[in-house]
Design an enzyme around this catalytic site. Structure first.
Site, PDB file in Angstrom:
ATOM      1  N   LYS A  13      32.203  19.572 -20.116  1.00 14.03           N
ATOM      2  CA  LYS A  13      31.559  20.077 -18.915  1.00 14.03           C
ATOM      3  C   LYS A  13      30.747  21.886 -19.058  1.00 14.03           C
ATOM      4  O   LYS A  13      29.799  22.490 -18.701  1.00 14.03           O
ATOM      5  CB  LYS A  13      32.258  20.400 -17.270  1.00 14.03           C
ATOM      6  CG  LYS A  13      32.008  18.362 -16.839  1.00 14.03           C
ATOM      7  CD  LYS A  13      32.720  18.306 -15.759  1.00 14.03           C
ATOM      8  CE  LYS A  13      33.513  19.579 -15.862  1.00 14.03           C
ATOM      9  NZ  LYS A  13      35.290  18.918 -16.175  1.00 14.03           N
ATOM     10  N   ARG A  88      35.295  17.439  -6.605  1.00 13.11           N
ATOM     11  CA  ARG A  88      35.787  16.861  -6.958  1.00 13.11           C
ATOM     12  C   ARG A  88      36.227  15.920  -5.906  1.00 13.11           C
ATOM     13  O   ARG A  88      37.573  15.262  -6.674  1.00 13.11           O
ATOM     14  CB  ARG A  88      37.314  18.046  -7.595  1.00 13.11           C
ATOM     15  CG  ARG A  88      37.041  18.572  -8.325  1.00 13.11           C
ATOM     16  CD  ARG A  88      38.120  19.651  -8.790  1.00 13.11           C
ATOM     17  NE  ARG A  88      38.214  19.398 -10.895  1.00 13.11           N
ATOM     18  CZ  ARG A  88      38.598  20.497 -10.987  1.00 13.11           C
ATOM     19  NH1 ARG A  88      37.320  21.278 -10.867  1.00 13.11           N
ATOM     20  NH2 ARG A  88      38.537  20.846 -12.739  1.00 13.11           N
ATOM     21  N   ARG A 127      42.097  23.598 -27.012  1.00 15.82           N
ATOM     22  CA  ARG A 127      41.013  24.301 -26.567  1.00 15.82           C
ATOM     23  C   ARG A 127      41.523  26.446 -26.189  1.00 15.82           C
ATOM     24  O   ARG A 127      42.859  26.535 -25.728  1.00 15.82           O
ATOM     25  CB  ARG A 127      40.492  23.921 -24.721  1.00 15.82           C
ATOM     26  CG  ARG A 127      40.103  24.760 -23.931  1.00 15.82           C
ATOM     27  CD  ARG A 127      39.222  24.073 -22.984  1.00 15.82           C
ATOM     28  NE  ARG A 127      39.551  23.824 -21.630  1.00 15.82           N
ATOM     29  CZ  ARG A 127      39.109  24.170 -20.479  1.00 15.82           C
ATOM     30  NH1 ARG A 127      38.186  22.670 -20.600  1.00 15.82           N
ATOM     31  NH2 ARG A 127      40.514  23.627 -19.411  1.00 15.82           N
ATOM     32  N   ARG A 160      44.701  28.086 -20.906  1.00 12.93           N
ATOM     33  CA  ARG A 160      44.671  27.768 -19.768  1.00 12.93           C
ATOM     34  C   ARG A 160      46.090  28.363 -19.511  1.00 12.93           C
ATOM     35  O   ARG A 160      46.980  27.449 -20.173  1.00 12.93           O
ATOM     36  CB  ARG A 160      44.173  27.584 -19.092  1.00 12.93           C
ATOM     37  CG  ARG A 160      42.023  28.280 -18.974  1.00 12.93           C
ATOM     38  CD  ARG A 160      41.201  27.565 -18.868  1.00 12.93           C
ATOM     39  NE  ARG A 160      41.635  26.323 -17.645  1.00 12.93           N
ATOM     40  CZ  ARG A 160      40.646  25.123 -17.077  1.00 12.93           C
ATOM     41  NH1 ARG A 160      39.553  25.488 -17.271  1.00 12.93           N
ATOM     42  NH2 ARG A 160      41.113  24.462 -16.020  1.00 12.93           N
ATOM     43  N   ARG A 171      45.783  16.381 -13.959  1.00 14.20           N
ATOM     44  CA  ARG A 171      44.862  17.030 -13.805  1.00 14.20           C
ATOM     45  C   ARG A 171      43.873  15.618 -13.860  1.00 14.20           C
ATOM     46  O   ARG A 171      43.865  15.266 -13.467  1.00 14.20           O
ATOM     47  CB  ARG A 171      44.321  16.881 -14.964  1.00 14.20           C
ATOM     48  CG  ARG A 171      45.055  18.761 -14.441  1.00 14.20           C
ATOM     49  CD  ARG A 171      45.164  20.181 -15.262  1.00 14.20           C
ATOM     50  NE  ARG A 171      43.314  20.915 -15.681  1.00 14.20           N
ATOM     51  CZ  ARG A 171      42.989  20.975 -16.848  1.00 14.20           C
ATOM     52  NH1 ARG A 171      43.371  21.270 -18.021  1.00 14.20           N
ATOM     53  NH2 ARG A 171      41.176  21.288 -16.515  1.00 14.20           N
TER      54      ARG A 171
HETATM   55  P1  AMP Z   1      38.513  23.732 -13.997  1.00 18.41           P
HETATM   56  O1  AMP Z   1      38.548  24.823 -14.629  1.00 18.41           O
HETATM   57  O2  AMP Z   1      37.062  23.069 -13.081  1.00 18.41           O
HETATM   58  O3  AMP Z   1      38.966  22.277 -14.334  1.00 18.41           O
HETATM   59  O4  AMP Z   1      39.786  24.017 -11.807  1.00 18.41           O
HETATM   60  C1  AMP Z   1      40.478  24.077 -13.204  1.00 18.41           C
HETATM   61  C2  AMP Z   1      41.621  23.952 -11.410  1.00 18.41           C
HETATM   62  O5  AMP Z   1      41.195  24.669 -10.456  1.00 18.41           O
HETATM   63  C3  AMP Z   1      41.385  22.421 -11.046  1.00 18.41           C
HETATM   64  O6  AMP Z   1      42.685  21.906 -11.855  1.00 18.41           O
HETATM   65  C4  AMP Z   1      42.211  22.909  -9.679  1.00 18.41           C
HETATM   66  O7  AMP Z   1      43.470  23.300  -9.347  1.00 18.41           O
HETATM   67  C5  AMP Z   1      41.038  24.102  -9.429  1.00 18.41           C
HETATM   68  N1  AMP Z   1      39.974  23.593  -8.612  1.00 18.41           N
HETATM   69  C6  AMP Z   1      38.680  24.196  -9.260  1.00 18.41           C
HETATM   70  N2  AMP Z   1      37.455  23.150  -8.972  1.00 18.41           N
HETATM   71  C7  AMP Z   1      38.151  22.298  -7.534  1.00 18.41           C
HETATM   72  C8  AMP Z   1      37.128  22.247  -6.246  1.00 18.41           C
HETATM   73  N3  AMP Z   1      36.413  22.056  -6.909  1.00 18.41           N
HETATM   74  N4  AMP Z   1      38.187  21.294  -5.636  1.00 18.41           N
HETATM   75  C9  AMP Z   1      39.204  21.564  -5.839  1.00 18.41           C
HETATM   76  N5  AMP Z   1      40.654  22.019  -6.983  1.00 18.41           N
HETATM   77  C10 AMP Z   1      39.497  23.094  -7.962  1.00 18.41           C
END
Ligand code: AMP
Length: 220
Positions: A13, A88, A127, A160, A171
């Site tokens: 994404k 999400r 990654r 990360r 996740r």
């Molecule tokens: P991502 O980079 O999108 O994988 O987000 C990393 C982490 O941020 C996720 O595993 C969640 O802990 C938090 N996070 C990001 N976006 C959201 C969302 N829309 N709702 C809840 N938690 C989020």
């Protein structure tokens, strides 16, 4: 042009959002990036969400909706945006619907990128990300320059905290439980498209561009 990119962590994404942003000049709004910036600053919000993120759990819907509403009100988002990592959960999708009505924006295109779990784990463990400019790398297919340096800005790339194998598995569990139901939600109510993520980055992007080009024709 208002776009939601759906899909499990690691399907591409972020990479695709950056390509869309460059081609169509609309901002990428990555809620993960917004939260990581707060963690880096050690702001009150960052301190609150760090352990949740490290475990691969979700931050509360109310907090996320507040963050996204504020971001969508910024001037650069009035012409359109790419939401990456949001919504999400179904309550987040409902909340987003209300925000878009308030902001008089409602012509969403939802694009799901799909990929088998095995490939997701392989990609996420490989990654790396540039902490300065956000460019993503894959240690096998798209490695950084010598010494692990970002080939755009020269900063040292990092892994990360939540890209460790155990957190990745959690996740994915969280994704299946909380986020996958959004696919049915959007399939029923919006322009919904699926793209196979098991292709080269540029091939995925060509499919997405075809979907978005079609919208431009319809709108004009
Ligand atoms: P991502 O980079 O999108 O994988 O987000 C990393 C982490 O941020 C996720 O595993 C969640 O802990 C938090 N996070 C990001 N976006 C959201 C969302 N829309 N709702 C809840 N938690 C989020």
């Amino acid at each position: 042009m208002q776009i939601i990119l759906l899909g499990a962590p690691g399907v591409g994404k972020g990479t695709q959002a950056r390509l869309i942003m460059e081609r169509y000049h609309i901002p990428q709004i990555s809620t993960g990036d917004i939260l990581r910036a707060e963690v880096k600053k050690a702001s009150p919000l960052g301190r609150k969400v760090k352990s949740i993120m490290d475990r691969g759990e979700l931050v509360s819907d109310d907090l996320m909706l507040q963050i996204v509403e504020n971001r969508l009100k910024e001037p650069d988002a009035t012409r359109g945006f790419i939401l990456d990592g949001f919504p999400r959960t179904v309550p987040q999708a409902d909340g987003l619907k209300n925000i878009l009505v308030k902001l008089h924006q409602g012509n969403l295109k939802v694009i799901e990128i799909s990929l088998p779990d095995q490939e997701i784990i392989k990609r996420l463990t490989a990654r790396r990300v540039c902490p300065e400019c956000g460019k993503l790398f894959n240690m096998h297919s798209d490695p950084p320059a010598a010494g692990g340096r970002c080939n755009y800005c020269g900063a040292k790339v990092i892994q990360r905290d939540d890209d460790k194998e155990e957190t990745i598995k959690n996740r994915l569990v969280v994704y299946r439980k909380s986020t996958q139901p959004l696919i049915e939600y959007y399939r029923e109510h919006h322009h919904f498209y699926q793209v196979n993520g098991m292709q080269e980055v540029n091939e995925v992007f060509q499919e997405i561009a075809a979907i978005l080009g079609e919208q431009a024709t319809v709108q004009n």
